[in-house]
Motif scaffolding. Structure first.
Motif, PDB file in Angstrom:
ATOM      1  N   VAL A 142       0.845  -1.206   0.000  1.00 44.86           N
ATOM      2  CA  VAL A 142       0.000   0.000   0.000  1.00 44.86           C
ATOM      3  C   VAL A 142       0.881   1.256   0.000  1.00 44.86           C
ATOM      4  O   VAL A 142       1.727   1.436   0.868  1.00 44.86           O
ATOM      5  N   VAL A 163      -8.204   0.424   3.148  1.00 44.59           N
ATOM      6  CA  VAL A 163      -9.554   0.900   2.786  1.00 44.59           C
ATOM      7  C   VAL A 163     -10.387  -0.333   2.441  1.00 44.59           C
ATOM      8  O   VAL A 163     -10.088  -1.033   1.476  1.00 44.59           O
ATOM      9  N   THR A 215     -16.511  -2.068   0.261  1.00 48.83           N
ATOM     10  CA  THR A 215     -16.974  -3.175  -0.572  1.00 48.83           C
ATOM     11  C   THR A 215     -18.480  -3.308  -0.406  1.00 48.83           C
ATOM     12  O   THR A 215     -19.054  -2.733   0.515  1.00 48.83           O
ATOM     13  N   PRO A 241      -8.131  -9.336  -2.675  1.00 45.93           N
ATOM     14  CA  PRO A 241      -8.638  -9.354  -1.311  1.00 45.93           C
ATOM     15  C   PRO A 241     -10.152  -9.561  -1.281  1.00 45.93           C
ATOM     16  O   PRO A 241     -10.851  -9.354  -2.270  1.00 45.93           O
ATOM     17  N   GLU A 279     -17.867  -9.896  -1.577  1.00 50.21           N
ATOM     18  CA  GLU A 279     -17.585 -10.392  -2.937  1.00 50.21           C
ATOM     19  C   GLU A 279     -17.662 -11.927  -2.981  1.00 50.21           C
ATOM     20  O   GLU A 279     -18.272 -12.498  -3.899  1.00 50.21           O
ATOM     21  N   ASP A 296      -7.651 -11.450   3.228  1.00 50.94           N
ATOM     22  CA  ASP A 296      -7.453 -10.012   3.350  1.00 50.94           C
ATOM     23  C   ASP A 296      -6.448  -9.755   4.463  1.00 50.94           C
ATOM     24  O   ASP A 296      -6.327 -10.547   5.397  1.00 50.94           O
ATOM     25  N   ILE A 297      -5.748  -8.641   4.362  1.00 47.84           N
ATOM     26  CA  ILE A 297      -4.731  -8.302   5.366  1.00 47.84           C
ATOM     27  C   ILE A 297      -5.365  -7.624   6.582  1.00 47.84           C
ATOM     28  O   ILE A 297      -4.742  -7.546   7.646  1.00 47.84           O
ATOM     29  N   ASN A 298      -6.609  -7.156   6.447  1.00 46.65           N
ATOM     30  CA  ASN A 298      -7.267  -6.437   7.532  1.00 46.65           C
ATOM     31  C   ASN A 298      -8.021  -7.435   8.425  1.00 46.65           C
ATOM     32  O   ASN A 298      -8.983  -8.072   7.977  1.00 46.65           O
ATOM     33  N   VAL A 314      -4.590 -13.000   5.386  1.00 43.66           N
ATOM     34  CA  VAL A 314      -3.369 -13.299   4.628  1.00 43.66           C
ATOM     35  C   VAL A 314      -2.965 -12.053   3.841  1.00 43.66           C
ATOM     36  O   VAL A 314      -3.808 -11.378   3.252  1.00 43.66           O
ATOM     37  N   ASN A 315      -1.664 -11.800   3.835  1.00 40.46           N
ATOM     38  CA  ASN A 315      -1.072 -10.736   3.024  1.00 40.46           C
ATOM     39  C   ASN A 315      -0.703 -11.346   1.669  1.00 40.46           C
ATOM     40  O   ASN A 315      -0.011 -12.378   1.636  1.00 40.46           O
ATOM     41  N   PHE A 371       1.478 -10.600  -0.213  1.00 33.26           N
ATOM     42  CA  PHE A 371       2.938 -10.624  -0.396  1.00 33.26           C
ATOM     43  C   PHE A 371       3.645 -11.538   0.594  1.00 33.26           C
ATOM     44  O   PHE A 371       4.879 -11.544   0.670  1.00 33.26           O
ATOM     45  N   TYR A 387      -4.243   0.687  -4.822  1.00 33.56           N
ATOM     46  CA  TYR A 387      -3.469   1.287  -3.724  1.00 33.56           C
ATOM     47  C   TYR A 387      -1.973   0.983  -3.836  1.00 33.56           C
ATOM     48  O   TYR A 387      -1.195   1.370  -2.974  1.00 33.56           O
ATOM     49  N   PHE A 388      -1.584   0.249  -4.878  1.00 37.63           N
ATOM     50  CA  PHE A 388      -0.177  -0.127  -5.071  1.00 37.63           C
ATOM     51  C   PHE A 388       0.448   0.724  -6.181  1.00 37.63           C
ATOM     52  O   PHE A 388      -0.258   1.244  -7.046  1.00 37.63           O
TER      53      PHE A 388
HETATM   54  C1  LIG Z   1     -11.412  -1.760  -1.425  1.00 34.60           C
HETATM   55  S1  LIG Z   1     -11.214  -3.358  -0.713  1.00 34.60           S
HETATM   56  C2  LIG Z   1     -11.711  -4.391  -2.075  1.00 34.60           C
HETATM   57  C3  LIG Z   1     -12.587  -5.549  -1.641  1.00 34.60           C
HETATM   58  C4  LIG Z   1     -13.283  -6.321  -2.774  1.00 34.60           C
HETATM   59  N1  LIG Z   1     -12.325  -7.059  -3.575  1.00 34.60           N
HETATM   60  C5  LIG Z   1     -14.093  -5.390  -3.640  1.00 34.60           C
HETATM   61  O1  LIG Z   1     -13.684  -5.110  -4.786  1.00 34.60           O
HETATM   62  O2  LIG Z   1     -15.152  -4.928  -3.210  1.00 34.60           O
HETATM   63  C6  LIG Z   1      -9.415  -3.492  -0.716  1.00 34.60           C
HETATM   64  C7  LIG Z   1      -8.918  -4.505   0.307  1.00 34.60           C
HETATM   65  O3  LIG Z   1      -7.545  -4.816   0.017  1.00 34.60           O
HETATM   66  C8  LIG Z   1      -6.958  -5.225   1.243  1.00 34.60           C
HETATM   67  N2  LIG Z   1      -5.495  -5.272   1.100  1.00 34.60           N
HETATM   68  C9  LIG Z   1      -4.639  -4.232   0.888  1.00 34.60           C
HETATM   69  N3  LIG Z   1      -3.373  -4.691   0.801  1.00 34.60           N
HETATM   70  C10 LIG Z   1      -3.428  -6.033   0.949  1.00 34.60           C
HETATM   71  C11 LIG Z   1      -2.450  -7.060   0.940  1.00 34.60           C
HETATM   72  N4  LIG Z   1      -1.145  -6.795   0.768  1.00 34.60           N
HETATM   73  N5  LIG Z   1      -2.853  -8.341   1.121  1.00 34.60           N
HETATM   74  C12 LIG Z   1      -4.170  -8.633   1.302  1.00 34.60           C
HETATM   75  N6  LIG Z   1      -5.138  -7.690   1.323  1.00 34.60           N
HETATM   76  C13 LIG Z   1      -4.782  -6.409   1.143  1.00 34.60           C
HETATM   77  C14 LIG Z   1      -7.496  -4.187   2.222  1.00 34.60           C
HETATM   78  O4  LIG Z   1      -7.408  -4.601   3.554  1.00 34.60           O
HETATM   79  C15 LIG Z   1      -8.945  -4.019   1.748  1.00 34.60           C
HETATM   80  O5  LIG Z   1      -9.847  -4.791   2.493  1.00 34.60           O
END
Ligand SMILES: C[S@@+](CC[C@H](N)C(=O)[O-])C[C@H]1O[C@@H](n2cnc3c(N)ncnc32)[C@H](O)[C@@H]1O
Length: 277
Positions: free
Chosen positions: A40, A88, A91, A119, A125, A149-151, A202-203, A205, A226-227
């Motif tokens: 991010v 963020v 969803t 994620p 989803e 998801d990482i959150n 899970v991350n 990466f 966000y990347f």
């Molecule tokens: C805007 S949501 C998208 C959720 C769903 N895919 C959608 O399109 O509605 C973005 C998600 O990416 C997750 N995220 C960001 N970096 C991540 C990473 N390195 N590994 C896993 N999840 C990550 C955030 O925690 C967040 O919940």
């Protein structure tokens, strides 16, 4: 800015003034460590991140950004709190619906289908896919969905299956009634009638993600926005390893996927996806 720190012992309570970090030393290092850890890129959100981090420091009684930057690396609990703070999770059910329908049409053509949502945020989803499968009469036993998801707060909500009206704003009354039990102003998904959906912190990466096995279809929607380009490329390369031969990667409309020879971009029913080469 000052705030009060309450130090208590058995007999007295002393109120001590502790300054919120005003020294920017460590702030760039914090943003860099977040990027290295999860991809991010916070550089375009500097001001809001600074405000949030100041409030976080105040709440946790941490004196400097430098200390926070180092806690990300060495203290898993603080790292998780910070990831929950900066990600963020916006969803909702049936988001970018034509694409979800294309996913399920393809899944239904396979003998059985494993889908990864990476994620998944709060699970909307993943459950949307299971609901669409049910709507076209696909046998629930032929489909399984894993969401990562990482959150950690988003995953807790996904596991609870409990949502607000706002998450369901794209659904008709009939769909709400068919797939949810209403309790006060909350909606609980009727999991028992749907394909299996499981959720994990899970991350993308972290190499632990490879323990999830291989998938016929991967959805990675609205995370890569966000990347930066380097992390987007790294992300799709890692997801490529998790796809079965000719498996499909679906990205969000706003996700800009850098060119890689690993995939062939294809179009189907008004949706696009990347086929594993
Ligand atoms: C805007 S949501 C998208 C959720 C769903 N895919 C959608 O399109 O509605 C973005 C998600 O990416 C997750 N995220 C960001 N970096 C991540 C990473 N390195 N590994 C896993 N999840 C990550 C955030 O925690 C967040 O919940």
């Amino acid at each position: 800015m000052l705030f009060n720190k309450q130090i208590s012992n058995n007999t007295t309570q002393i109120t001590q003034e502790i300054p919120v970090p005003t020294d920017m030393d460590g702030f760039d290092e914090f943003m860099q460590n977040i990027k290295i850890f999860c991809g991010v890129d916070l550089s375009s959100k500097r001001e809001i991140t600074l405000q949030r981090l100041g409030a976080f420091a105040k709440n946790k009684q941490i004196k400097t950004f430098k200390e926070i930057a180092s806690l990300i690396r060495y203290h898993s609990e603080t790292r998780q709190d910070l990831l929950n703070l900066i990600t963020v999770n916006e969803t909702y059910f049936y988001r970018e619906l034509p694409q979800l329908k294309d996913v399920i049409t393809y899944a239904n053509d396979l003998p059985d289908a494993r889908i990864l949502c990476a994620p998944c945020s709060s699970g909307d989803e993943a459950f949307s896919l299971a609901m669409l499968a049910s709507e076209i009469g696909m046998d629930a036993r032929r489909l399984s969905v894993v969401g990562v998801d990482i959150n950690s707060e988003a995953i807790t909500q996904a596991n609870s299956g409990i949502y607000n009206e706002r998450n369901l704003h794209r659904l008709s009354s009939f769909q709400k009634e068919r797939f949810f039990n209403k309790n006060g102003d909350k909606y609980e998904i009727k999991k028992q009638n749907l394909a299996r959906c499981e959720f994990k912190i899970v991350n993308v990466f972290d190499d632990l993600i490879f323990n999830l096995g291989k998938f016929d279809i991967i959805l990675s929607r609205n995370m890569m926005i966000y990347f930066d380009d380097a992390f987007r490329l790294k992300c799709v390369e890692r997801l490529h390893k998790m796809l079965k031969d000719y498996g499909r990667l679906y990205t969000g409309h706003a996700d800009l996927v850098p060119y890689t020879p690993l995939y062939e971009k294809r179009f189907s029913n008004g949706a696009s996806f990347y086929e594993k080469r």
